[in-house]
Enzyme design. Sequence first.
Site, PDB file in Angstrom:
ATOM      1  N   ASP A 255       1.531   2.608  17.215  1.00  0.00           N
ATOM      2  CA  ASP A 255       2.663   2.042  16.262  1.00  0.00           C
ATOM      3  C   ASP A 255       3.431   3.213  15.748  1.00  0.00           C
ATOM      4  O   ASP A 255       3.084   4.069  15.223  1.00  0.00           O
ATOM      5  CB  ASP A 255       1.756   1.483  14.920  1.00  0.00           C
ATOM      6  CG  ASP A 255       2.542   0.937  13.869  1.00  0.00           C
ATOM      7  OD1 ASP A 255       3.341   0.227  14.237  1.00  0.00           O
ATOM      8  OD2 ASP A 255       2.841   1.722  12.937  1.00  0.00           O
TER       9      ASP A 255
ATOM     10  N   ASP B  75      -0.605   1.655   9.439  1.00  0.00           N
ATOM     11  CA  ASP B  75      -0.293   2.023  11.014  1.00  0.00           C
ATOM     12  C   ASP B  75      -1.235   1.803  11.786  1.00  0.00           C
ATOM     13  O   ASP B  75      -1.101   1.361  13.100  1.00  0.00           O
ATOM     14  CB  ASP B  75       0.533   3.493  10.897  1.00  0.00           C
ATOM     15  CG  ASP B  75       1.562   3.497  10.280  1.00  0.00           C
ATOM     16  OD1 ASP B  75       2.242   2.119   9.806  1.00  0.00           O
ATOM     17  OD2 ASP B  75       2.194   4.427   9.730  1.00  0.00           O
TER      18      ASP B  75
ATOM     19  N   GLU C  41       5.611  -1.019  20.584  1.00  0.00           N
ATOM     20  CA  GLU C  41       6.273  -2.061  20.079  1.00  0.00           C
ATOM     21  C   GLU C  41       7.546  -2.007  20.717  1.00  0.00           C
ATOM     22  O   GLU C  41       8.160  -0.697  20.926  1.00  0.00           O
ATOM     23  CB  GLU C  41       6.510  -1.903  18.567  1.00  0.00           C
ATOM     24  CG  GLU C  41       5.186  -2.042  17.987  1.00  0.00           C
ATOM     25  CD  GLU C  41       5.404  -1.526  16.589  1.00  0.00           C
ATOM     26  OE1 GLU C  41       5.478  -2.457  15.572  1.00  0.00           O
ATOM     27  OE2 GLU C  41       5.653  -0.364  16.218  1.00  0.00           O
TER      28      GLU C  41
END
Length: 241
Positions: free
Chosen positions: A34, A202, A122
């Site tokens: 993340d 996170d 991501e």
Amino acid sequence: VRAVRRADGYYAQFLVDWDRKEEHEFQGKMTGIDLGLKEFYTDSDGNTVDNPRYLKKSERRLKSLQRRVSKKHVRGKKQSNRYHKVRKALAKQHLKVSRQREDKARKDALALVKSNDLIVYEDLKIRNMVKNHHLAKSISDASWYQFTQWLQYFAKVHGVIVIAVPPHNTTVDCSCCGVKVKKTLSNRTHKCNKCGTVLDRDHNAAKNILVKGFKLLAEYLNSTVGHTESGAKSSFIAGRN
């Protein structure tokens, strides 16, 4: 070959057609990461990599040099040697920050690829994110784009798999039971009232990212290549069958 001018001089760049391959010791290690501003990234095991904030550390000197450039600039007249000296110093400081970001992104990406066989991250829309004037400078300073580009490059070189997944709901969903837990930007802890899971925000997102990667990989192996649940295409960098 081409000549390139930088603030500190001229460089010759050579383009070489070379199919680079590196030996990789496969151990079945997989991770989801993340990307963030507090920490540069947090992985699905809870490990973090610091965000050095190179621009923020250099801001005082940059502002000082910019003021000196403005004071020495005379509109409509030939600029003095002092002006050009300060202007070059300002350009060199910007170049230093740029090189620090590039070096950090390259080293972090290589370390991640060397220690994992599957990496999921991501697929952030950074162009849209920097439209937020409150976070634009911090996002640019983090250099996520450079990092993901190097990550994809080293994945090809080492023959590991890198998957980019949509970031939707990765922060909201509970990584344990799947219940949506709403959070504000200032809320750094994930607390699920249903299953009692308490994690760093996170860390929870990284675990969800890894699960999304598994789902996409399963679809890929079942010949439904590159489609997410919403129908959007996803990036696969696969160096090994």
